[in-house]
Design a protein around this motif. Structure first.
Motif, short mmCIF file in Angstrom:
data_model
loop_
_atom_site.label_atom_id
_atom_site.label_comp_id
_atom_site.label_asym_id
_atom_site.label_seq_id
_atom_site.Cartn_x
_atom_site.Cartn_y
_atom_site.Cartn_z
N ARG A 89 -49.73 -7.30 0.91
CA ARG A 89 -50.46 -7.09 -0.33
C ARG A 89 -51.35 -5.87 -0.17
NH1 ARG A 89 -51.41 -9.99 -4.78
NH2 ARG A 89 -50.30 -11.75 -3.87
N TYR A 90 -51.24 -4.94 -1.13
CA TYR A 90 -52.03 -3.72 -1.11
C TYR A 90 -53.37 -3.96 -1.79
CZ TYR A 90 -47.36 -1.84 -0.27
OH TYR A 90 -46.11 -1.60 0.23
N PRO A 91 -54.34 -3.07 -1.56
CA PRO A 91 -55.65 -3.22 -2.23
C PRO A 91 -55.54 -3.27 -3.75
CG PRO A 91 -55.80 -1.64 -0.44
CD PRO A 91 -54.35 -1.98 -0.57
N SER A 92 -54.51 -2.65 -4.31
CA SER A 92 -54.33 -2.65 -5.77
C SER A 92 -53.92 -4.02 -6.29
CB SER A 92 -53.25 -1.64 -6.15
OG SER A 92 -51.98 -2.06 -5.63
N GLY A 93 -53.46 -4.89 -5.39
CA GLY A 93 -52.95 -6.19 -5.82
C GLY A 93 -51.44 -6.26 -5.83
N ARG A 94 -50.77 -5.10 -5.73
CA ARG A 94 -49.32 -5.10 -5.66
C ARG A 94 -48.86 -5.63 -4.31
NH1 ARG A 94 -50.17 -0.30 -8.66
NH2 ARG A 94 -50.35 0.91 -6.76
N THR A 95 -47.62 -6.07 -4.25
CA THR A 95 -47.08 -6.61 -3.02
C THR A 95 -45.74 -5.96 -2.69
OG1 THR A 95 -45.95 -8.42 -4.18
CG2 THR A 95 -48.20 -8.86 -3.37
N ALA A 96 -45.33 -6.11 -1.44
CA ALA A 96 -44.02 -5.60 -1.02
C ALA A 96 -43.49 -6.48 0.10
CB ALA A 96 -44.12 -4.16 -0.54
N GLU A 97 -42.20 -6.76 0.04
CA GLU A 97 -41.53 -7.48 1.11
C GLU A 97 -41.04 -6.47 2.13
OE1 GLU A 97 -41.13 -10.73 1.56
OE2 GLU A 97 -42.04 -11.40 -0.32
N GLU A 98 -41.60 -6.50 3.33
CA GLU A 98 -41.19 -5.56 4.37
C GLU A 98 -40.40 -6.26 5.46
OE1 GLU A 98 -44.04 -2.84 5.88
OE2 GLU A 98 -44.88 -2.38 3.92
N VAL A 99 -39.48 -5.51 6.05
CA VAL A 99 -38.59 -6.05 7.09
C VAL A 99 -39.39 -6.41 8.33
CG1 VAL A 99 -36.70 -5.48 8.65
CG2 VAL A 99 -36.58 -4.80 6.24
N VAL A 100 -39.00 -7.53 8.96
CA VAL A 100 -39.57 -7.97 10.24
C VAL A 100 -38.42 -8.18 11.21
CG1 VAL A 100 -40.91 -9.74 11.44
CG2 VAL A 100 -41.52 -9.09 9.10
N LEU A 101 -38.48 -7.51 12.34
CA LEU A 101 -37.42 -7.64 13.35
C LEU A 101 -37.73 -8.75 14.33
CD1 LEU A 101 -36.78 -3.87 14.19
CD2 LEU A 101 -35.66 -5.28 12.46
N ARG A 102 -36.69 -9.51 14.67
CA ARG A 102 -36.84 -10.56 15.69
C ARG A 102 -35.78 -10.45 16.79
NH1 ARG A 102 -41.86 -13.07 14.94
NH2 ARG A 102 -42.12 -13.60 12.73
N ASP A 103 -34.62 -9.88 16.45
CA ASP A 103 -33.55 -9.84 17.46
C ASP A 103 -32.76 -8.54 17.34
OD1 ASP A 103 -31.63 -10.08 15.38
OD2 ASP A 103 -31.62 -12.27 15.53
N ALA A 104 -31.81 -8.36 18.26
CA ALA A 104 -31.06 -7.11 18.34
C ALA A 104 -30.15 -6.90 17.13
CB ALA A 104 -30.25 -7.08 19.63
N ALA A 105 -29.67 -7.98 16.50
CA ALA A 105 -28.83 -7.82 15.32
C ALA A 105 -29.63 -7.21 14.18
CB ALA A 105 -28.24 -9.17 14.91
N GLN A 106 -30.83 -7.69 13.97
CA GLN A 106 -31.69 -7.12 12.93
C GLN A 106 -32.04 -5.67 13.26
OE1 GLN A 106 -34.68 -10.10 13.41
NE2 GLN A 106 -33.91 -11.39 11.74
N LEU A 107 -32.25 -5.39 14.53
CA LEU A 107 -32.53 -4.03 14.97
C LEU A 107 -31.36 -3.11 14.63
CD1 LEU A 107 -34.27 -1.99 16.54
CD2 LEU A 107 -33.26 -2.88 18.66
#
Length: 437
Positions: A89-107
């Motif tokens: 969540r940004y200070p403006s109140g907007r939001t964004a779904e960002e990628v999170v890596l956990r394993d080599a396939a996602q990498l």
């Protein structure tokens, strides 16, 4: 069945499709997208030790290092169900779904998108409000030798250790140097940034001829200890990130006994695989931020900017040369300025020529300024019309004027846009200096 323009690899129990695997990312050496994927799989344990579990902005080089890179905060809408995201969540109140890596396939999946670098936030997905990492970016001004960067890094290590934190060094893969320190995730972004600023001022106090904590670029000398990398929503290239250089240099984690004689050019996509990871113990080295906060409190607070005074007035005699979409255009414009002022150019020092990379809505643009402090006042050329006046927000402004602002740029609960004249404000990802490290 995969087509000839695809290659399916099996990794971490999943199948990952690599599109256009033979696409050349590094023209002079011929390194391809598949070469980059194979590199990251070879160093996956170390890369995930630094980038794993953290939201990341996608910096995509879809046409290789000679093409224009662009930033993408939001995870692509079309993605495998096994790609994890976290909502920021940004200070403006907007939001964004960002990628999170956990394993080599996602990498491998994000590398297939054209991500050479892994630009991660300083928080874990489980707690987005409290950083678990203090990030020190040592950014030398032009003309500063590498040995001076190392000298400042060793002083920075002393300051961290004296305040109860273990510093973990790495090359930036460019001109600078990074030191990370894992901290307990119980302080706010503002507190972490305050501690980082106190740290920077202490390093500059101990080595005033070598380092600086001056915020404005034209006032810096030596090595700038960039504390603003700890601001909310900032991302930096994590360990093992490939940088966009023809040599395919890598941001290489180091042990401290390697630092004094290290050569950043020695760490590339070819030399990093198979090397023991010097950061293997970083998860066991979390410390408290309290000692650095106490240090920061000993420094006099900087006076806040006065309200209502308009644009900041630089303390140095600056002139602006150009604003362009690409670095190549910016440097060409600088050459033309140099040709027009042949008597001035020899008087300038390397640090007087300021080529700033600026982050726009989703891409980088460039600004060139010249500091005339070393030119006698009577010989200083005046401010001339800019060679180019690239506006990174032109498309956004046009859409705003038509009342067609994309939903993701609108503030929550904002009134519907109209065709009536209104005060213009920039979108969330507004231009700000991006350190070239």
């Amino acid at each position: 069945m995969a087509s000839s323009t695809e290659e399916v690899i099996e990794v971490a129990g999943r199948e990952v499709t690599i599109t256009n695997p033979d696409k050349v990312y590094f023209p002079k050496s011929g390194r391809t997208k598949l070469d980059v994927v194979r590199y990251y799989l070879a160093v996956a344990d170390g890369a995930l030790r630094g980038a794993g579990g953290r939201p990341m902005a996608l910096k995509r080089y879809v046409n290789g290092i000679e093409g224009e890179a662009f930033f993408q905060k939001r995870a692509p809408a079309k993605r495998p169900e096994w790609i994890e995201t976290a909502q920021l969540r940004y200070p403006s109140g907007r939001t964004a779904e960002e990628v999170v890596l956990r394993d080599a396939a996602q990498l491998a999946w994000v590398v297939n998108l054209g991500c050479l670098e892994l630009h991660t936030h300083s928080v874990l997905a489980e707690d987005l409000d409290h950083p678990d990492e203090l990030r020190i970016d040592l950014d030398p001004v032009p003309g500063v030798p590498w040995g001076q960067v190392i000298d400042v890094a060793l002083i920075a290590r002393e300051v961290l250790e004296e305040h109860g934190l273990a510093g973990w060094p790495k090359t930036s893969g460019s001109r600078g140097f990074h030191i990370y320190a894992r901290i307990e995730p119980r302080w706010t972004f503002a507190e972490v940034r305050r501690a980082a600023e106190g740290f920077a001022r202490e390093v500059a106090r101990r080595a005033p001829d070598l380092a600086t904590g001056a915020w404005w670029k034209e006032e810096r000398h030596g090595v700038f200890v960039d504390y603003n990398q700890n601001a909310k929503d900032h991302t930096t290239a994590s360990g093992y990130s490939v940088r966009p250089s023809e040599e395919a240099k890598v941001s290489a984690p180091l042990a401290w006994d390697e630092v004094p004689g290290c050569d950043p050019a020695a760490f590339t996509m070819e030399t990093l695989p198979g090397r023991p990871d010097p950061w293997a113990g970083i998860e066991d080295a979390r410390g408290s931020l309290e000692p650095l906060l106490e240090l920061a409190a000993t420094f006099k607070k900087r006076a806040p900017a006065k309200k209502g005074t308009g644009r900041r007035q630089p303390s140095m005699p600056l002139i602006e040369v150009t604003r362009t979409a690409t670095r190549e255009e910016a440097l060409a414009d600088l050459e033309r300025w140099k040709e027009r002022h042949p008597a001035v150019w020899p008087l300038l020092e390397p640090a007087d020529v300021l080529v700033d990379s600026m982050r726009g809505i989703n891409s980088v643009w460039y600004r060139v300024r010249v500091n005339l402090v070393h030119v006698p006042e009577a010989e200083r050329p005046p401010q001339e019309p800019l060679e180019h006046e690239f506006d990174p927000f032109a498309k956004w402004k046009e859409m705003q004027a038509r009342g067609q602002i994309p939903a993701r740029w609108q503030r929550p609960n904002a009134k519907p846009p109209t065709a009536e004249p209104q005060e213009r404000t920039e979108p969330e990802e507004q231009a700000e200096p991006e350190q070239a490290d």
